[in-house]
Write a protein that holds these residues in place. Structure first.
Motif, short mmCIF file in Angstrom:
data_model
loop_
_atom_site.label_atom_id
_atom_site.label_comp_id
_atom_site.label_asym_id
_atom_site.label_seq_id
_atom_site.Cartn_x
_atom_site.Cartn_y
_atom_site.Cartn_z
N LYS A 78 47.56 -10.30 8.39
CA LYS A 78 46.81 -10.10 9.64
C LYS A 78 45.39 -9.68 9.35
CE LYS A 78 50.33 -8.99 12.99
NZ LYS A 78 51.18 -7.88 13.39
N LEU A 79 45.22 -8.73 8.43
CA LEU A 79 43.88 -8.23 8.11
C LEU A 79 43.04 -9.34 7.51
CD1 LEU A 79 44.80 -4.71 6.63
CD2 LEU A 79 43.68 -5.17 8.82
N GLU A 80 43.69 -10.16 6.67
CA GLU A 80 42.96 -11.25 6.01
C GLU A 80 42.49 -12.27 7.04
OE1 GLU A 80 45.15 -12.64 2.65
OE2 GLU A 80 43.35 -13.45 1.70
N ARG A 81 43.43 -12.64 7.93
CA ARG A 81 43.11 -13.66 8.94
C ARG A 81 42.00 -13.20 9.88
NH1 ARG A 81 48.59 -14.55 10.71
NH2 ARG A 81 49.61 -15.67 9.04
N SER A 82 42.01 -11.89 10.19
CA SER A 82 40.98 -11.42 11.13
C SER A 82 39.72 -10.95 10.39
CB SER A 82 41.55 -10.32 12.04
OG SER A 82 42.15 -9.34 11.25
N GLY A 83 39.66 -11.21 9.10
CA GLY A 83 38.43 -10.94 8.35
C GLY A 83 38.16 -9.46 8.12
N LYS A 84 39.19 -8.63 8.27
CA LYS A 84 38.99 -7.18 8.05
C LYS A 84 39.20 -6.87 6.56
CE LYS A 84 39.86 -5.66 12.68
NZ LYS A 84 40.74 -5.12 13.67
N LEU A 85 38.23 -7.30 5.77
CA LEU A 85 38.43 -7.28 4.32
C LEU A 85 38.33 -5.87 3.73
CD1 LEU A 85 36.58 -10.57 3.37
CD2 LEU A 85 38.97 -10.21 3.98
N GLU A 86 37.53 -5.04 4.37
CA GLU A 86 37.42 -3.65 3.88
C GLU A 86 38.77 -2.94 4.01
OE1 GLU A 86 34.47 -0.24 5.13
OE2 GLU A 86 33.51 -2.22 5.17
N GLN A 87 39.38 -3.10 5.19
CA GLN A 87 40.69 -2.48 5.44
C GLN A 87 41.75 -3.07 4.52
OE1 GLN A 87 38.53 -3.32 7.75
NE2 GLN A 87 38.61 -1.97 9.53
N LEU A 88 41.63 -4.40 4.28
CA LEU A 88 42.58 -5.08 3.39
C LEU A 88 42.54 -4.44 1.99
CD1 LEU A 88 44.54 -7.47 3.02
CD2 LEU A 88 42.58 -8.87 2.38
N GLU A 89 41.33 -4.17 1.52
CA GLU A 89 41.18 -3.54 0.22
C GLU A 89 41.86 -2.18 0.18
OE1 GLU A 89 40.49 -6.02 -1.93
OE2 GLU A 89 40.03 -4.18 -3.03
N LEU A 90 41.66 -1.41 1.28
CA LEU A 90 42.26 -0.07 1.35
C LEU A 90 43.79 -0.16 1.24
CD1 LEU A 90 40.29 1.65 4.26
CD2 LEU A 90 40.23 2.23 1.85
N VAL A 91 44.35 -1.11 1.98
CA VAL A 91 45.81 -1.26 2.00
C VAL A 91 46.31 -1.72 0.63
CG1 VAL A 91 47.69 -2.63 2.98
CG2 VAL A 91 45.94 -1.69 4.47
N ARG A 92 45.59 -2.63 0.00
CA ARG A 92 46.02 -3.16 -1.30
C ARG A 92 45.90 -2.12 -2.41
NH1 ARG A 92 43.69 -9.22 -1.09
NH2 ARG A 92 45.50 -10.16 -0.06
N ASN A 93 44.88 -1.25 -2.28
CA ASN A 93 44.61 -0.30 -3.36
C ASN A 93 45.38 1.01 -3.28
OD1 ASN A 93 43.10 -1.77 -5.10
ND2 ASN A 93 41.21 -1.41 -3.96
N VAL A 94 46.36 1.06 -2.39
CA VAL A 94 47.22 2.23 -2.37
C VAL A 94 47.79 2.43 -3.77
CG1 VAL A 94 49.50 2.91 -1.51
CG2 VAL A 94 47.73 2.24 0.08
N LEU A 95 48.17 1.35 -4.40
CA LEU A 95 48.53 1.36 -5.83
C LEU A 95 47.69 0.29 -6.51
CD1 LEU A 95 52.39 1.59 -6.37
CD2 LEU A 95 50.68 3.38 -6.59
N PRO A 96 46.84 0.68 -7.46
CA PRO A 96 46.02 -0.34 -8.12
C PRO A 96 46.88 -1.26 -9.01
CG PRO A 96 45.43 1.89 -8.87
CD PRO A 96 46.55 2.03 -7.88
N PRO A 97 46.35 -2.43 -9.37
CA PRO A 97 47.11 -3.34 -10.22
C PRO A 97 47.50 -2.65 -11.53
CG PRO A 97 45.03 -4.34 -9.51
CD PRO A 97 45.02 -2.94 -9.03
N GLY A 98 48.71 -2.95 -11.99
CA GLY A 98 49.15 -2.38 -13.27
C GLY A 98 49.85 -1.04 -13.13
#
Ligand code: G1P
Length: 299
Positions: A78-98
């Motif tokens: 949903k965030l990606e489709r509506s272009g809310k990329l800043e919020q998308l980053e926040l949600v994804r970075n709850v746990l960083p890769p690895g």
């Protein structure tokens, strides 16, 4: 040089009764300080210290913590489709890769020592951290756990965070006696859980950050219920003292006891005033509130 810690244990099975009724549905670790839940601060500190495996010791009622660290597909889409990329980053970075999250259930609330012992199968035979999310530590420089992990890596000894507390508060903490301090570290001579002020060996209190050698697990297995009828981590550490060096560490930073209402409020104020976007507005709001209440007092 000893091995660097890679694993951190977060005991999050507590009921959070002090924060009822909020904690009827929201675990206390999910209470926010400004824009992030308490658990996120604890996790970020562990990751900064070098941990890539986060072990949450939880109970069967507490799904919110696991949900929080799980991938939220629909929300991300949903965030990606509506272009809310800043919020998308926040949600994804709850746990960083690895970084991975592992959940272990503590079937019965038998105490902090028991909670840590529940993590044994995941930790295995290596030094590890224990982080109590209630103790939120704010520092401009390296986080408290990183400071301790660096010290432990050099000495090979277990390291426990401490700070001075008023003597009348010793009954709320593990209290240590040391052979004195060199720089920030001192070898612990004695440790006791929640002694009354009259019998406390000092006013140097354990704060919820530990770097422990895996020997602690065998000692925990032989620890019988102590203060409050619970299996205490402090008692297993006391047993460890008879076998090997354990150091107290006076960390750099300010600790907020977010297990209490006032600590939570104090942390909220501090983090708001230090927030990169919100600080000016937060300062203004606080000034407004103080002057409005001041006016009300005069009426
Ligand atoms: C636990 C530990 C105690 C320590 C404290 C720090 O107590 O048992 O030794 O001083 O955390 O926050 P609790 O606050 O869970 O009763």
């Amino acid at each position: 040089m000893a091995a660097r810690i890679r694993k951190a244990v977060f005991p999050v099975a507590g009921l959070g009764t002090r924060f009822l009724p909020a904690t009827k549905t929201v675990p206390k670790e999910m209470l926010p300080i400004v824009d992030r839940p308490l658990i996120q601060y604890a996790v970020d500190e562990a990751i900064e210290a070098g941990c890539d495996t986060l072990i949450f010791v939880t109970n069967r009622y507490k799904h919110a913590v696991a949900d929080y660290f799980d991938k939220a597909y629909e929300l991300e889409q949903k965030l990606e489709r509506s272009g809310k990329l800043e919020q998308l980053e926040l949600v994804r970075n709850v746990l960083p890769p690895g970084v991975r999250a592992v959940f272990v259930t503590q079937a019965e609330a038998l105490g902090l020592g028991h909670a840590v012992l529940c993590a044994k199968p995941v930790v295995g035979d290596e030094p590890f951290a224990v982080v109590l999310p209630d103790d939120l530590i704010w520092n401009r420089g390296p986080g408290a756990l990183k400071q301790m992990a660096d010290a432990a890596e050099v000495s090979g000894a277990s390291v426990i965070a401490v700070q001075d507390v008023p003597r009348e508060q010793t009954g709320s903490y593990g209290i240590v006696a040391t052979d004195g301090f060199a720089a920030r570290q001192g070898r612990i001579r004695a440790i006791v859980e929640k002694p009354s002020p009259e019998v406390a060996p000092s006013n140097l209190a354990v704060v919820g950050r530990y770097v422990l050698n895996p020997r602690i697990f065998a000692l925990l297995e032989n620890t019988t219920p102590g203060a409050g009828g619970e299996i205490q981590l402090t008692d297993a550490i006391a047993a460890m003292l008879t076998e090997e060096a354990v150091n107290a560490y006076r960390f750099q930073g300010t600790r907020f006891d977010c297990g209490t209402h006032l600590g939570l409020i104090e942390a909220t104020i501090r983090f708001a005033l230090d927030h990169e976007v919100l600080s000016d507005s937060a300062r203004q709001l606080m000034q407004n509130a103080l002057s409005e209440l001041g006016v009300a007092d005069l009426e």
